[in-house]
Design an enzyme around this catalytic site. Structure first.
Site, PDB file in Angstrom:
ATOM      1  N   SER A 125       0.849  -1.195   0.000  1.00  0.00           N
ATOM      2  CA  SER A 125       0.000   0.000   0.000  1.00  0.00           C
ATOM      3  C   SER A 125       0.883   1.243   0.000  1.00  0.00           C
ATOM      4  O   SER A 125       2.032   1.199   0.469  1.00  0.00           O
ATOM      5  CB  SER A 125      -0.891   0.020   1.254  1.00  0.00           C
ATOM      6  OG  SER A 125      -1.551   1.268   1.399  1.00  0.00           O
ATOM      7  N   TYR A 175      -1.371  -0.577  10.545  1.00  0.00           N
ATOM      8  CA  TYR A 175      -1.564  -0.925   9.136  1.00  0.00           C
ATOM      9  C   TYR A 175      -0.431  -0.338   8.305  1.00  0.00           C
ATOM     10  O   TYR A 175       0.172  -1.030   7.468  1.00  0.00           O
ATOM     11  CB  TYR A 175      -2.906  -0.402   8.641  1.00  0.00           C
ATOM     12  CG  TYR A 175      -3.152  -0.645   7.166  1.00  0.00           C
ATOM     13  CD1 TYR A 175      -3.593  -1.889   6.724  1.00  0.00           C
ATOM     14  CD2 TYR A 175      -2.938   0.353   6.224  1.00  0.00           C
ATOM     15  CE1 TYR A 175      -3.813  -2.128   5.367  1.00  0.00           C
ATOM     16  CE2 TYR A 175      -3.151   0.127   4.876  1.00  0.00           C
ATOM     17  CZ  TYR A 175      -3.585  -1.112   4.449  1.00  0.00           C
ATOM     18  OH  TYR A 175      -3.790  -1.343   3.108  1.00  0.00           O
ATOM     19  N   LYS A 220       2.468  -2.446   6.158  1.00  0.00           N
ATOM     20  CA  LYS A 220       2.663  -2.338   4.716  1.00  0.00           C
ATOM     21  C   LYS A 220       4.093  -1.920   4.374  1.00  0.00           C
ATOM     22  O   LYS A 220       4.625  -2.311   3.338  1.00  0.00           O
ATOM     23  CB  LYS A 220       1.640  -1.372   4.124  1.00  0.00           C
ATOM     24  CG  LYS A 220       0.212  -1.912   4.166  1.00  0.00           C
ATOM     25  CD  LYS A 220       0.088  -3.263   3.475  1.00  0.00           C
ATOM     26  CE  LYS A 220      -1.328  -3.775   3.440  1.00  0.00           C
ATOM     27  NZ  LYS A 220      -1.457  -5.068   2.725  1.00  0.00           N
TER      28      LYS A 220
END
Length: 247
Positions: free
Chosen positions: A145, A158, A162
Site C-alpha cells: 500500500s 496498518y 505495509k
C-alpha cells in the site's frame, strides 16, 4: 511467464481486489485457488463466476497467519492441480484509528494486523517456494500500500505492516531468485468494502489531492498484478498505483 494452463493462488481472493484479480487471471487461462478466511459465501460466488466464464477454480479456507493452515492449503492446491506457478499474497486486515489515537490501538489489533499482513505473506511465500523452485520458475506478487511508503492510511499498525511488506518483497526477491520473481503493488485508496471505514472527508481529500482526481481502480490494480506475473525481467519492484497521490 505464459499464463494459460498455469495455476495461481490468490489469498484474500473472495472479495474486493482479490476477487478482481481472481477473475482477471482466470480470463487469462489460469486455474485459480481462491483463498478465504471468513468469507466462504463470497469465495464460492467468486469460484462460480470463474466457472461461468469457462475457467477452473477452487475455494480454499486458510488463515494465512497460521503456518499449519497455509501448509495444508498449499498441499491441497498441489494435490488438485499438480503444480503452483504463482501466488498473489493479497490477504490483509486493519482497524480504523487516527494516528494520534495511540491508546485506541490495542495490542491484539497490532498483533493481528502484523500476523496477517506481514507474517501471512511470508508464510505463503515460504510454503509455495519449494514447489516453484522444483518447477524451475514461479512468481509471487504481494499487495502492499502507499501507506507503507508514507505514514497514512487506516491506522498506524496498518501503515507499519505495509512498510514491512515492501521490505519483505525486496528481501524475498533477493533470496528466491533466479527461479522465483517477487514483486509488489502499492495501491492508493481503493473503492472496496474497506473504503467505507474511512470518512467521506478522507476519501474526498484523496481524490482532490491526486493529480488524476480519482480513486485507483480495482481493474488497474488487477492488470498490474497480471503484468507482474507475466514479467520475466522484474523482481523486487514496488509498483505504485495511486492516481499520483504520493507525488
Amino acid at each position: 511467464m505464459e499464463l494459460k494452463g498455469r495455476v495461481v493462488l490468490v489469498t484474500g481472493g473472495a472479495t474486493g481486489l482479490g476477487r478482481e484479480v481472481s477473475l482477471d487471471l482466470a480470463k487469462s487461462g489460469m486455474s485459480v485457488a481462491v483463498n478465504y478466511s471468513r468469507s466462504e459465501q463470497d469465495a464460492n460466488e467468486t469460484v462460480e463466476a470463474i466457472q461461468a466464464l469457462g475457467g477452473t477454480a477452487m475455494a480454499i479456507r486458510a488463515d494465512v497467519s497460521s503456518s499449519a493452515e497455509v501448509n495444508d492449503m498449499i498441499g491441497a492446491i498441489i494435490e488438485k492441480f499438480g503444480r503452483l506457478d504463482a501466488v498473489v499474497a493479497n490477504a490483509g486486515t486493519t482497524v480504523f484509528r487516527s494516528f494520534d489515537d495511540i491508546d485506541g490501538v490495542t495490542e491484539e489489533d497490532w498483533d493481528r494486523i502484523m500476523a496477517v499482513n506481514v507474517k501471512g505473506a511470508w508464510l505463503t511465500a515460504k510454503a509455495a517456494a519449494p514447489y516453484m523452485k522444483k518447477q524451475g520458475a514461479g512468481r509471487i506478487v504481494i499487495t502492499t500500500s502507499v501507506a507503507g511508503i508514507r505514514p497514512r492510511g487506516s491506522s498506524l499498525p496498518y501503515s507499519v505492516s505495509k512498510a514491512a511488506a515492501i521490505h519483505l518483497t525486496k528481501g524475498l526477491a533477493k533470496g528466491l531468485g533466479p527461479e522465483i520473481l517477487v514483486n509488489a503493488i502499492a495501491p492508493g485508496l481503493l473503492d472496496t468494502r474497506w473504503t467505507r471505514g474511512h470518512s467521506q472527508k478522507t476519501i474526498d481529500s484523496f481524490i482532490e489531492s491526486s493529480p488524476l482526481h480519482s480513486l485507483p481502480t480495482l481493474a488497474d490494480n488487477a492488470r498490474q498484478i497480471k503484468a507482474l506475473i507475466e514479467t520475466d525481467s522484474m523482481t523486487g519492484a514496488i509498483v505504485v498505483i495511486d492516481s499520483g497521490s504520493t507525488l
